[in-house]
Scaffold this motif. Structure first.
Motif, PDB file in Angstrom:
ATOM      1  N   ASN A  23      55.105   3.898 -25.621  1.00  0.00           N
ATOM      2  CA  ASN A  23      54.420   2.976 -24.718  1.00  0.00           C
ATOM      3  C   ASN A  23      54.547   3.467 -23.283  1.00  0.00           C
ATOM      4  N   LEU A  24      53.481   3.325 -22.513  1.00  0.00           N
ATOM      5  CA  LEU A  24      53.471   3.712 -21.112  1.00  0.00           C
ATOM      6  C   LEU A  24      53.651   2.453 -20.264  1.00  0.00           C
ATOM      7  N   PHE A  25      54.601   2.517 -19.321  1.00  0.00           N
ATOM      8  CA  PHE A  25      54.901   1.377 -18.462  1.00  0.00           C
ATOM      9  C   PHE A  25      54.582   1.704 -17.008  1.00  0.00           C
ATOM     10  N   LEU A  26      53.853   0.821 -16.355  1.00  0.00           N
ATOM     11  CA  LEU A  26      53.561   0.935 -14.933  1.00  0.00           C
ATOM     12  C   LEU A  26      53.840  -0.413 -14.280  1.00  0.00           C
ATOM     13  N   THR A  48      48.578  -6.052  -4.244  1.00  0.00           N
ATOM     14  CA  THR A  48      47.461  -6.509  -5.071  1.00  0.00           C
ATOM     15  C   THR A  48      46.795  -7.718  -4.403  1.00  0.00           C
ATOM     16  N   CYS A  49      47.613  -8.588  -3.812  1.00  0.00           N
ATOM     17  CA  CYS A  49      47.061  -9.757  -3.107  1.00  0.00           C
ATOM     18  C   CYS A  49      46.297  -9.342  -1.848  1.00  0.00           C
ATOM     19  N   LYS A  50      46.514  -8.102  -1.395  1.00  0.00           N
ATOM     20  CA  LYS A  50      45.772  -7.561  -0.250  1.00  0.00           C
ATOM     21  C   LYS A  50      44.665  -6.617  -0.725  1.00  0.00           C
ATOM     22  N   ASN A  51      44.299  -6.769  -2.007  1.00  0.00           N
ATOM     23  CA  ASN A  51      43.215  -5.979  -2.632  1.00  0.00           C
ATOM     24  C   ASN A  51      43.475  -4.481  -2.640  1.00  0.00           C
ATOM     25  N   LYS A  52      44.714  -4.095  -2.903  1.00  0.00           N
ATOM     26  CA  LYS A  52      45.063  -2.684  -2.978  1.00  0.00           C
ATOM     27  C   LYS A  52      45.897  -2.459  -4.238  1.00  0.00           C
ATOM     28  N   ILE A  53      45.593  -1.400  -4.961  1.00  0.00           N
ATOM     29  CA  ILE A  53      46.377  -1.037  -6.133  1.00  0.00           C
ATOM     30  C   ILE A  53      47.415  -0.023  -5.693  1.00  0.00           C
ATOM     31  N   SER A  54      48.672  -0.382  -5.890  1.00  0.00           N
ATOM     32  CA  SER A  54      49.778   0.489  -5.520  1.00  0.00           C
ATOM     33  C   SER A  54      50.921   0.259  -6.504  1.00  0.00           C
ATOM     34  N   LEU A  55      51.640   1.326  -6.808  1.00  0.00           N
ATOM     35  CA  LEU A  55      52.757   1.228  -7.739  1.00  0.00           C
ATOM     36  C   LEU A  55      54.021   0.821  -6.998  1.00  0.00           C
ATOM     37  N   THR A  56      54.975   0.286  -7.747  1.00  0.00           N
ATOM     38  CA  THR A  56      56.264  -0.086  -7.179  1.00  0.00           C
ATOM     39  C   THR A  56      57.349   0.119  -8.223  1.00  0.00           C
ATOM     40  N   GLU A  57      58.576   0.228  -7.769  1.00  0.00           N
ATOM     41  CA  GLU A  57      59.734   0.292  -8.661  1.00  0.00           C
ATOM     42  C   GLU A  57      60.393  -1.076  -8.762  1.00  0.00           C
ATOM     43  N   ASN A  58      60.019  -1.984  -7.876  1.00  0.00           N
ATOM     44  CA  ASN A  58      60.610  -3.317  -7.831  1.00  0.00           C
ATOM     45  C   ASN A  58      59.865  -4.263  -8.758  1.00  0.00           C
ATOM     46  N   GLU A  59      60.309  -5.515  -8.730  1.00  0.00           N
ATOM     47  CA  GLU A  59      59.604  -6.533  -9.497  1.00  0.00           C
ATOM     48  C   GLU A  59      58.163  -6.569  -9.027  1.00  0.00           C
ATOM     49  N   GLY A  60      57.269  -6.691  -9.938  1.00  0.00           N
ATOM     50  CA  GLY A  60      55.851  -6.730  -9.588  1.00  0.00           C
ATOM     51  C   GLY A  60      55.055  -7.111 -10.809  1.00  0.00           C
ATOM     52  N   ILE A  61      53.887  -6.537 -10.919  1.00  0.00           N
ATOM     53  CA  ILE A  61      53.032  -6.765 -12.076  1.00  0.00           C
ATOM     54  C   ILE A  61      53.350  -5.661 -13.080  1.00  0.00           C
ATOM     55  N   LYS A  62      54.012  -6.034 -14.153  1.00  0.00           N
ATOM     56  CA  LYS A  62      54.440  -5.053 -15.154  1.00  0.00           C
ATOM     57  C   LYS A  62      53.342  -4.892 -16.203  1.00  0.00           C
ATOM     58  N   ILE A  63      53.009  -3.638 -16.491  1.00  0.00           N
ATOM     59  CA  ILE A  63      51.965  -3.371 -17.475  1.00  0.00           C
ATOM     60  C   ILE A  63      52.491  -2.393 -18.514  1.00  0.00           C
ATOM     61  N   LYS A  64      52.310  -2.769 -19.777  1.00  0.00           N
ATOM     62  CA  LYS A  64      52.707  -1.905 -20.891  1.00  0.00           C
ATOM     63  C   LYS A  64      51.450  -1.528 -21.667  1.00  0.00           C
ATOM     64  N   PHE A  65      51.209  -0.223 -21.769  1.00  0.00           N
ATOM     65  CA  PHE A  65      50.079   0.296 -22.539  1.00  0.00           C
ATOM     66  C   PHE A  65      50.615   0.804 -23.872  1.00  0.00           C
TER      67      PHE A  65
END
Length: 179
Positions: free
Chosen positions: A119-122, A129-146
């Motif tokens: 599984n890939l995790f981002l 995201t609330c400022k309409n920008k996609i950016s990665l983080t290492e902290n708590e955020g929007i976790k996505i598992k593919f």
């Protein structure tokens, strides 16, 4: 001479387009799961509106689970499960929007983004995201598992080294995604 150069450039552009398209057919996701925490101090509807605007995931996809925080404050866990097609669209959108530096960071630490099941995790930065920008983080955020379709990988690669094949396919996917 000029028309020959023009023809060669068109051929190269066509090869590049075809290789980008092939990247997304080499790996197939069975689904993806999005998890995020919404604290009492955050505006849930603003977060979900932003996710819809930037990632095109409707609010109806999210299920809520309510928890009580350490100080008695309300915490919501929001979870959405996306199908194959939605997962492919999401990975394209993320990889096409992140910066070169973020893409390079994933590639240099890919083993930290893949579990033993392939599984890939981002993690996306919730505030950005609330400022309409996609950016990665290492902290708590929007976790996505593919979750990849391993049968597709086995069929394509004819190998029993699933983890290595997944690793190589993810590297290729990240390196050559269209910006």
């Amino acid at each position: 001479m000029k028309s020959q150069i023009s023809t060669n450039q068109n051929d190269n552009n066509e090869k590049t387009k075809n290789s980008y398209g092939k990247i997304y057919t080499d790996i197939e996701f069975l689904n993806s799961q999005i998890d995020l925490v919404c604290h009492a101090t955050e505006d849930k509807s603003k977060i979900l509106d932003s996710i819809f605007k930037i990632l095109l995931i409707p609010q109806e996809k999210f299920e809520e689970t309510e928890y009580e925080g350490h100080w008695g404050n309300k915490i919501l866990k929001l979870t959405a499960i996306l199908n194959k097609k939605e997962s492919l669209s999401l990975i394209k959108k993320i990889l096409g929007a992140i910066s070169f530096v973020e893409r390079d960071a994933i590639l240099n630490n890919l083993e930290n983004h893949i579990d033993e099941k392939g599984n890939l995790f981002l993690r996306l930065d919730k505030q950005k995201t609330c400022k309409n920008k996609i950016s990665l983080t290492e902290n708590e955020g929007i976790k996505i598992k593919f979750k990849p379709n391993k049968n597709k990988i086995i069929e394509l690669k004819k190998s029993n080294r699933i983890e290595n094949e997944i690793y190589l396919l993810y590297r290729r996917l990240i390196q050559f995604s269209e910006k």
